[in-house]
Design a protein around this motif. Structure first.
Motif, PDB file in Angstrom:
ATOM      1  N   PRO A 173      17.674  38.597 -19.624  1.00 53.43           N
ATOM      2  CA  PRO A 173      17.251  39.981 -19.421  1.00 53.43           C
ATOM      3  C   PRO A 173      18.432  40.942 -19.263  1.00 53.43           C
ATOM      4  N   ALA A 174      19.534  40.487 -18.678  1.00 53.18           N
ATOM      5  CA  ALA A 174      20.694  41.361 -18.502  1.00 53.18           C
ATOM      6  C   ALA A 174      21.285  41.740 -19.855  1.00 53.18           C
ATOM      7  N   GLY A 175      21.585  40.748 -20.673  1.00 50.01           N
ATOM      8  CA  GLY A 175      22.202  41.009 -21.975  1.00 50.01           C
ATOM      9  C   GLY A 175      21.295  41.839 -22.874  1.00 50.01           C
ATOM     10  N   ILE A 220      25.901  37.398 -28.160  1.00 49.76           N
ATOM     11  CA  ILE A 220      26.227  35.989 -28.377  1.00 49.76           C
ATOM     12  C   ILE A 220      25.507  35.139 -27.335  1.00 49.76           C
ATOM     13  N   GLU A 221      24.756  34.148 -27.798  1.00 45.57           N
ATOM     14  CA  GLU A 221      23.937  33.307 -26.904  1.00 45.57           C
ATOM     15  C   GLU A 221      24.166  31.831 -27.241  1.00 45.57           C
ATOM     16  N   ARG A 222      24.404  31.027 -26.220  1.00 45.80           N
ATOM     17  CA  ARG A 222      24.674  29.603 -26.488  1.00 45.80           C
ATOM     18  C   ARG A 222      23.394  28.793 -26.691  1.00 45.80           C
ATOM     19  N   GLY A 247      17.215  33.892 -22.221  1.00 43.46           N
ATOM     20  CA  GLY A 247      17.818  33.336 -21.008  1.00 43.46           C
ATOM     21  C   GLY A 247      16.846  32.526 -20.182  1.00 43.46           C
ATOM     22  N   ILE A 248      17.070  32.513 -18.894  1.00 39.79           N
ATOM     23  CA  ILE A 248      16.323  31.653 -17.978  1.00 39.79           C
ATOM     24  C   ILE A 248      14.832  32.005 -17.953  1.00 39.79           C
ATOM     25  N   LEU A 249      14.492  33.252 -18.320  1.00 39.31           N
ATOM     26  CA  LEU A 249      13.084  33.671 -18.286  1.00 39.31           C
ATOM     27  C   LEU A 249      12.197  32.775 -19.144  1.00 39.31           C
ATOM     28  N   ILE A 281       7.593  30.123 -16.654  1.00 38.03           N
ATOM     29  CA  ILE A 281       6.306  30.460 -17.285  1.00 38.03           C
ATOM     30  C   ILE A 281       5.310  31.059 -16.301  1.00 38.03           C
ATOM     31  N   HIS A 282       5.671  31.100 -15.007  1.00 37.47           N
ATOM     32  CA  HIS A 282       4.764  31.679 -13.998  1.00 37.47           C
ATOM     33  C   HIS A 282       4.782  33.201 -14.068  1.00 37.47           C
ATOM     34  N   ASN A 283       3.792  33.817 -13.430  1.00 35.59           N
ATOM     35  CA  ASN A 283       3.746  35.286 -13.419  1.00 35.59           C
ATOM     36  C   ASN A 283       4.464  35.829 -12.187  1.00 35.59           C
ATOM     37  N   ALA A 321      14.632  20.581 -14.021  1.00 40.46           N
ATOM     38  CA  ALA A 321      13.272  20.023 -14.048  1.00 40.46           C
ATOM     39  C   ALA A 321      12.309  21.031 -14.654  1.00 40.46           C
ATOM     40  N   GLN A 322      12.495  22.295 -14.334  1.00 40.59           N
ATOM     41  CA  GLN A 322      11.619  23.345 -14.863  1.00 40.59           C
ATOM     42  C   GLN A 322      11.695  23.388 -16.385  1.00 40.59           C
ATOM     43  N   ARG A 323      12.905  23.262 -16.891  1.00 40.93           N
ATOM     44  CA  ARG A 323      13.063  23.286 -18.349  1.00 40.93           C
ATOM     45  C   ARG A 323      12.381  22.076 -18.991  1.00 40.93           C
ATOM     46  N   GLY A 347      23.612  41.832 -14.084  1.00 39.22           N
ATOM     47  CA  GLY A 347      22.670  40.727 -13.920  1.00 39.22           C
ATOM     48  C   GLY A 347      23.210  39.675 -12.969  1.00 39.22           C
ATOM     49  N   ASN A 348      22.723  38.454 -13.144  1.00 40.24           N
ATOM     50  CA  ASN A 348      23.073  37.378 -12.220  1.00 40.24           C
ATOM     51  C   ASN A 348      24.544  36.988 -12.256  1.00 40.24           C
ATOM     52  N   VAL A 349      25.263  37.401 -13.288  1.00 42.00           N
ATOM     53  CA  VAL A 349      26.691  37.088 -13.330  1.00 42.00           C
ATOM     54  C   VAL A 349      27.431  37.901 -12.260  1.00 42.00           C
ATOM     55  N   LEU A 364      14.718  39.515  -8.210  1.00 40.25           N
ATOM     56  CA  LEU A 364      13.732  40.155  -9.077  1.00 40.25           C
ATOM     57  C   LEU A 364      14.379  40.571 -10.393  1.00 40.25           C
ATOM     58  N   VAL A 365      13.762  40.154 -11.469  1.00 36.40           N
ATOM     59  CA  VAL A 365      14.311  40.443 -12.782  1.00 36.40           C
ATOM     60  C   VAL A 365      14.281  41.960 -13.054  1.00 36.40           C
ATOM     61  N   ASP A 366      13.337  42.657 -12.439  1.00 32.86           N
ATOM     62  CA  ASP A 366      13.241  44.110 -12.628  1.00 32.86           C
ATOM     63  C   ASP A 366      14.567  44.806 -12.290  1.00 32.86           C
TER      64      ASP A 366
HETATM   65  C1  FAD Z   1      13.901  29.208 -11.878  1.00 36.00           C
HETATM   66  C2  FAD Z   1      13.912  30.696 -11.671  1.00 36.00           C
HETATM   67  C3  FAD Z   1      12.736  31.373 -11.267  1.00 36.00           C
HETATM   68  C4  FAD Z   1      12.718  32.769 -11.140  1.00 36.00           C
HETATM   69  N1  FAD Z   1      11.554  33.416 -10.780  1.00 36.00           N
HETATM   70  C5  FAD Z   1      11.516  34.801 -10.758  1.00 36.00           C
HETATM   71  C6  FAD Z   1      10.282  35.517 -10.495  1.00 36.00           C
HETATM   72  O1  FAD Z   1       9.239  34.931 -10.216  1.00 36.00           O
HETATM   73  N2  FAD Z   1      10.287  36.883 -10.543  1.00 36.00           N
HETATM   74  C7  FAD Z   1      11.430  37.572 -10.848  1.00 36.00           C
HETATM   75  O2  FAD Z   1      11.386  38.810 -10.936  1.00 36.00           O
HETATM   76  N3  FAD Z   1      12.607  36.909 -11.067  1.00 36.00           N
HETATM   77  C8  FAD Z   1      12.684  35.553 -11.033  1.00 36.00           C
HETATM   78  N4  FAD Z   1      13.875  34.890 -11.279  1.00 36.00           N
HETATM   79  C9  FAD Z   1      15.097  35.687 -11.419  1.00 36.00           C
HETATM   80  C10 FAD Z   1      15.340  36.194 -12.834  1.00 36.00           C
HETATM   81  O3  FAD Z   1      14.790  35.326 -13.767  1.00 36.00           O
HETATM   82  C11 FAD Z   1      16.829  36.285 -13.029  1.00 36.00           C
HETATM   83  O4  FAD Z   1      17.309  37.171 -12.064  1.00 36.00           O
HETATM   84  C12 FAD Z   1      17.194  36.786 -14.411  1.00 36.00           C
HETATM   85  O5  FAD Z   1      16.721  35.922 -15.410  1.00 36.00           O
HETATM   86  C13 FAD Z   1      18.710  36.915 -14.549  1.00 36.00           C
HETATM   87  O6  FAD Z   1      19.029  37.419 -15.821  1.00 36.00           O
HETATM   88  P1  FAD Z   1      20.455  37.260 -16.502  1.00 36.00           P
HETATM   89  O7  FAD Z   1      20.325  37.837 -17.849  1.00 36.00           O
HETATM   90  O8  FAD Z   1      21.486  37.795 -15.585  1.00 36.00           O
HETATM   91  O9  FAD Z   1      20.726  35.696 -16.577  1.00 36.00           O
HETATM   92  P2  FAD Z   1      20.030  34.516 -17.483  1.00 36.00           P
HETATM   93  O10 FAD Z   1      18.592  34.775 -17.701  1.00 36.00           O
HETATM   94  O11 FAD Z   1      20.439  33.278 -16.801  1.00 36.00           O
HETATM   95  O12 FAD Z   1      20.779  34.665 -18.880  1.00 36.00           O
HETATM   96  C14 FAD Z   1      22.131  34.304 -19.093  1.00 36.00           C
HETATM   97  C15 FAD Z   1      22.297  33.868 -20.521  1.00 36.00           C
HETATM   98  O13 FAD Z   1      23.680  33.763 -20.848  1.00 36.00           O
HETATM   99  C16 FAD Z   1      23.879  32.631 -21.657  1.00 36.00           C
HETATM  100  N5  FAD Z   1      25.286  32.213 -21.526  1.00 36.00           N
HETATM  101  C17 FAD Z   1      25.946  31.839 -20.382  1.00 36.00           C
HETATM  102  N6  FAD Z   1      27.232  31.520 -20.658  1.00 36.00           N
HETATM  103  C18 FAD Z   1      27.408  31.695 -21.979  1.00 36.00           C
HETATM  104  C19 FAD Z   1      28.525  31.527 -22.869  1.00 36.00           C
HETATM  105  N7  FAD Z   1      29.721  31.108 -22.408  1.00 36.00           N
HETATM  106  N8  FAD Z   1      28.350  31.797 -24.193  1.00 36.00           N
HETATM  107  C20 FAD Z   1      27.131  32.225 -24.660  1.00 36.00           C
HETATM  108  N9  FAD Z   1      26.060  32.396 -23.864  1.00 36.00           N
HETATM  109  C21 FAD Z   1      26.179  32.150 -22.544  1.00 36.00           C
HETATM  110  C22 FAD Z   1      22.890  31.625 -21.111  1.00 36.00           C
HETATM  111  O14 FAD Z   1      22.580  30.626 -22.068  1.00 36.00           O
HETATM  112  C23 FAD Z   1      21.680  32.502 -20.796  1.00 36.00           C
HETATM  113  O15 FAD Z   1      20.798  32.595 -21.876  1.00 36.00           O
HETATM  114  C24 FAD Z   1      13.911  33.493 -11.386  1.00 36.00           C
HETATM  115  C25 FAD Z   1      15.091  32.805 -11.746  1.00 36.00           C
HETATM  116  C26 FAD Z   1      15.102  31.427 -11.878  1.00 36.00           C
HETATM  117  C27 FAD Z   1      16.391  30.735 -12.267  1.00 36.00           C
END
Ligand code: FAD
Ligand code: SF4
Lengths: 120, 440
Positions: B13-15, B33-35, B41-43, B47-49, B142-144, B295-297, B303-305
């Motif tokens: 969601p961040a990217g 660029i996505e690996r 990403g993690i979303l 699969i839950h709401n 495990a979730q994956r 984002g999470n980095v 919250l993803v919002d």
């Molecule tokens: C299990 C779990 C449950 C969650 N439940 C909720 C919920 O119920 N409600 C809610 O609002 N939020 C929830 N969250 C939080 C929310 O999903 C995260 O805050 C959000 O996904 C973070 O987004 P992001 O883009 O920063 O990271 P990510 O979604 O982790 O995306 C990072 C991406 O970068 C890629 N990447 C990393 N390194 C490299 C590299 N070197 N080269 C290329 N690509 C790379 C990864 O493959 C990944 O696709 C949950 C998170 C997790 C982990």
């Protein structure tokens, strides 16, 4: 009958003491705001949950397609719903929002896909 | 060497939000660029709401939330490369990446947005004694398996950690036919949402033990059981007399996330020791010019919002950086976590060139009920209050956010104060000590 439940409507998580008389909520204590009373009503008399699970999918990147109920269903049907869906198999391509099972277990809720999965 | 105006690393969601907002701001030459083998990403495995309640005011599942942003990126024709791993970034914004088809890639970017997300803490980072058998998984792994690949990690499960990921997996595994015996939590409270404690544990009668941890793991080839014990509330050491054994074939570790910053470190970016993410300013720019992050980095979000909102700031400002190389000076104000506050992001604010409004994100150190968050600005000796908000409840597991207008910040400082120089000005966020305020 008395029941203790936790209100889930906000992070405060009030502990509600609910008194049920003749199938009706007679009294709620422990709530900080009005939403707690509303929650006690539905949670004690008619609890429902949105179900999210997966069904099998062929001909795509993954083995599973994530799905959900289009609206919450009665709580005591959740496990049955997931078990039922374990036997369902679909074929890619599938689009988000597509109906996979209509009127699941007679609840008037549909099972819908929550992801686009392209055919390989 | 190929070149792009903006390269986004990671397509969670961040990217995705950063790329879409950079595009909207007028930059068309963007590469994501996505690996992994798909965007999102993690979303994609969540699969839950419960996603999107604030951003879309709708209750979406993880894949549904991701799909909305993926479609936006595709509609705009923004380019992306899947199955491509970024190996290195330099402070001059040269990116080295690798994939099967093209081999080693060298890409020059005018601006980079880091959106690599988090990784899960593993057994190595928590220290449990015993053997090293199979059957130990991180909860996300495990979730994956369960939600995407279609296999179950095991039948008799113990979960360590009661954050949202642990709770969600307890329900998921139960519905898929496993027997989740218990969830153990080291702290006296859960960092997960109340909704998840009720709907994931109580609905299925799964016990949750606070102030408990795992003391031993048994089994040679596969886990056969664990020992667990209550811990001393003060020093967190297990109390020997309370130790018990329980049989299980699977142990899930849901013990937290750490921002993924190997690449950031290679680029020489300053890392905040508390958030474990890059130090960023109000535009989400890191200590290296032209490299942004969101984002999470940057810090772990619940919250993803908030991830989407923060990433739009990063995308928009990366675009502005590319489009106008104008530099104008501004006073630098450091944000400081005061009493009761663990950290504040962004760590640096430039009041004269910031956007109309910024959002400060912070975490508190303990549970606070019916208290005020106070904000002051000024020098160490002379802090002036600029804002305060009452919150019914604040807990460490729930990120707090505060919106501040530029005028509010400017009001607290003398704009003529030497521009561009670190004037020692600080914006402090703290929790008012009870009794400090007499006028209410
Ligand atoms: C299990 C779990 C449950 C969650 N439940 C909720 C919920 O119920 N409600 C809610 O609002 N939020 C929830 N969250 C939080 C929310 O999903 C995260 O805050 C959000 O996904 C973070 O987004 P992001 O883009 O920063 O990271 P990510 O979604 O982790 O995306 C990072 C991406 O970068 C890629 N990447 C990393 N390194 C490299 C590299 N070197 N080269 C290329 N690509 C790379 C990864 O493959 C990944 O696709 C949950 C998170 C997790 C982990
Ligand atoms: S009763 Fe009101 S204050 Fe208490 S948890 Fe429910 S919504 Fe929140």
């Amino acid at each position: 009958m008395n029941r203790e439940i936790i209100c889930i409507n906000c992070p405060l998580g009030c502990r509600l003491e609910v008194t049920i008389e003749e199938g009706k909520v007679a009294k709620v204590t422990g709530n900080t705001c009005g939403k707690g009373v509303e929650y006690a009503q539905t949670e004690c008399l008619n609890p429902t949950r949105t179900v999210t699970t997966t069904v099998s999918i062929k001909n795509t990147l993954y083995a599973l397609l994530p799905v959900r109920t289009s609206k919450p269903i009665p709580k005591d049907l959740v496990t049955k719903c997931v078990q039922y869906l374990r036997r369902i198999e679909v074929k890619a391509p599938v689009r988000t929002g597509e109906i996979i099972v209509e009127n699941i277990l007679g609840t008037e809720a549909d099972i819908i896909a929550t992801k686009n999965l392209e055919a390989l | 060497m190929v070149g792009y105006d903006i390269v986004v690393i990671g397509s969670g969601p961040a990217g995705l939000a950063a790329a879409a907002s950079a595009y909207k701001e007028g930059v068309k030459s963007i590469l994501i660029i996505e690996r992994d083998r798909e965007l999102g990403g993690i979303l994609q495995q969540c699969i839950h709401n419960g996603f999107g309640l604030f951003y879309f005011t709708q209750d979406l599942t993880g894949p549904e939330y991701a799909t909305r942003f993926i479609e936006k990126v595709k509609e705009n024709g923004i380019s992306y490369k899947l199955n491509t791993m970024v190996l290195d970034i330099t402070s001059e914004r040269k990116i080295i990446a690798i994939n099967k088809e093209e081999g080693l890639l060298e890409i020059q970017a005018k601006a980079v947005i880091l959106a690599m997300g988090c990784r899960e803490r593993t057994r190595g980072s928590i220290n449990i004694s015993g053997t090293r058998p199979a059957g130990i998984f991180t909860a996300g792994m495990a979730q994956r398996f369960v939600n995407m690949e279609g296999y179950m990690p095991g039948k008799e499960v113990v979960i360590l950690g009661s954050g949202d990921i642990g709770l969600i997996m307890a329900r998921r595994l139960t519905l898929e036919g496993a027997n989740v015996k218990m969830v153990l939590e080291l702290l006296p409270y859960s960092s997960g949402l109340t909704r998840n404690i009720v709907q994931c544990l109580q609905d299925y009668n799964i016990p949750l033990y606070f102030n408990h941890t795992i003391t031993k793991i048994y089994g040679r080839d596969r886990v056969t059981g664990i020992s667990f014990a209550e811990v001393d509330i003060k020093d967190k050491r297990p109390i020997a007399e309370t130790e018990k054994e329980v049989a299980c074939d699977t142990l899930l570790l849901a013990v937290g996330l750490i921002p993924e910053n190997e690449l950031s470190k290679k680029a020489g970016i300053e890392i905040d020791p508390i958030t474990n993410g890059p130090v960023v300013n109000d535009r989400m720019e890191t200590s290296v010019e032209g490299i942004f992050a969101s984002g999470n980095v940057v810090h772990v979000h619940d919250l993803v919002d908030n991830v989407s909102k923060e990433s739009e700031v990063a995308g928009r400002n990366a675009a502005k950086y590319v489009l106008s190389h104008k530099k104008f000076p501004s006073i630098k104000v450091k944000t400081v976590a005061g009493h009761g506050v663990l950290y504040v992001v962004p760590q640096i604010i430039h009041p004269q060139k910031m956007e109309e409004e910024i959002t400060l994100y912070l975490r508190v150190k303990d549970i606070f009920k019916d208290q005020r968050l106070m904000i002051t600005i000024g020098t160490e000796q002379n802090p002036k209050p600029i804002h305060s908000i009452k919150r019914l409840i604040m807990a460490p597991g729930e990120m707090q956010s505060i919106n501040l207008k530029r005028e509010q910040i400017l009001k607290g400082i003398h704009v003529n104060d030497a521009a561009g120089i670190d004037t020692g000005l600080k914006l402090t966020v703290y929790i008012e000590a009870k009794g400090e305020r007499k006028d209410e």
